[in-house]
Design a protein around this motif. Structure first.
Motif, mmCIF file in Angstrom:
data_model
loop_
_atom_site.group_PDB
_atom_site.id
_atom_site.type_symbol
_atom_site.label_atom_id
_atom_site.label_comp_id
_atom_site.label_asym_id
_atom_site.label_seq_id
_atom_site.Cartn_x
_atom_site.Cartn_y
_atom_site.Cartn_z
ATOM 1 N N ASP A 58 0.848 -1.196 0.000
ATOM 2 C CA ASP A 58 0.000 0.000 0.000
ATOM 3 C C ASP A 58 0.883 1.245 0.000
ATOM 4 O O ASP A 58 0.675 2.183 -0.767
ATOM 5 N N LEU A 59 1.882 1.240 0.859
ATOM 6 C CA LEU A 59 2.798 2.377 0.959
ATOM 7 C C LEU A 59 3.604 2.543 -0.325
ATOM 8 O O LEU A 59 3.863 3.672 -0.756
ATOM 9 N N ALA A 60 3.988 1.441 -0.943
ATOM 10 C CA ALA A 60 4.748 1.505 -2.190
ATOM 11 C C ALA A 60 3.965 2.255 -3.268
ATOM 12 O O ALA A 60 4.520 3.090 -3.985
ATOM 13 N N PHE A 61 2.677 1.974 -3.393
ATOM 14 C CA PHE A 61 1.864 2.658 -4.399
ATOM 15 C C PHE A 61 1.726 4.141 -4.090
ATOM 16 O O PHE A 61 1.780 4.979 -4.991
ATOM 17 N N ILE A 62 1.583 4.484 -2.840
ATOM 18 C CA ILE A 62 1.463 5.902 -2.477
ATOM 19 C C ILE A 62 2.778 6.627 -2.738
ATOM 20 O O ILE A 62 2.789 7.730 -3.301
ATOM 21 N N LEU A 63 3.892 6.019 -2.369
ATOM 22 C CA LEU A 63 5.190 6.644 -2.625
ATOM 23 C C LEU A 63 5.412 6.859 -4.120
ATOM 24 O O LEU A 63 5.926 7.894 -4.548
ATOM 25 N N ARG A 64 5.005 5.893 -4.927
ATOM 26 C CA ARG A 64 5.170 6.013 -6.380
ATOM 27 C C ARG A 64 4.298 7.136 -6.932
ATOM 28 O O ARG A 64 4.712 7.867 -7.827
ATOM 29 N N PHE A 74 0.115 -6.264 -5.749
ATOM 30 C CA PHE A 74 1.341 -6.926 -6.193
ATOM 31 C C PHE A 74 1.255 -7.222 -7.692
ATOM 32 O O PHE A 74 2.235 -7.058 -8.421
ATOM 33 N N GLY A 75 0.099 -7.635 -8.161
ATOM 34 C CA GLY A 75 -0.086 -7.928 -9.571
ATOM 35 C C GLY A 75 0.004 -6.704 -10.467
ATOM 36 O O GLY A 75 0.429 -6.800 -11.614
ATOM 37 N N ARG A 76 -0.378 -5.557 -9.958
ATOM 38 C CA ARG A 76 -0.361 -4.307 -10.722
ATOM 39 C C ARG A 76 0.952 -3.543 -10.604
ATOM 40 O O ARG A 76 1.146 -2.543 -11.301
ATOM 41 N N ALA A 77 1.846 -3.961 -9.745
ATOM 42 C CA ALA A 77 3.061 -3.198 -9.452
ATOM 43 C C ALA A 77 3.903 -2.912 -10.694
ATOM 44 O O ALA A 77 4.355 -1.777 -10.893
ATOM 45 N N GLY A 78 4.142 -3.900 -11.523
ATOM 46 C CA GLY A 78 4.962 -3.697 -12.723
ATOM 47 C C GLY A 78 4.393 -2.615 -13.629
ATOM 48 O O GLY A 78 5.126 -1.750 -14.109
#
Length: 81
Positions: free
Chosen positions: A17-23, A63-67
């Motif tokens: 969750d935090l990874a998406f917000i940081l991005r 996780f599936g959408r990260a790339g």
């Protein structure tokens, strides 16, 4: 904090969750994780038990959408120096 509350409809916040917000804020980073997605053994942990089923769908989708979101995730562990 307000961005986090808008994005995550749960009191259980996962690192992805935090990874998406940081991005979204333009930060580039490499995310290392021991497990890609939700580890089913977490269901035995009292902390995760109440929300794990609901969280698992969201977390696994992220996780599936990260790339596609240009978030570099690697399944690795690091040990303390």
């Amino acid at each position: 904090v307000s961005q986090l509350r808008k994005r995550v409809p749960s009191s259980s916040i996962w690192t992805v969750d935090l990874a998406f917000i940081l991005r979204e804020f333009g930060l580039r980073f490499r995310f290392l994780t021991a497990t890609l997605g939700v580890d089913p053994s977490y269901s035995a942990e009292a902390f995760y038990r109440p929300t794990l089923e609901r969280d698992a769908e969201r977390v696994n989708t992220l996780f599936g959408r990260a790339g596609a979101a240009d978030i570099a995730i690697e399944q690795r562990s690091i040990s303390p120096s």
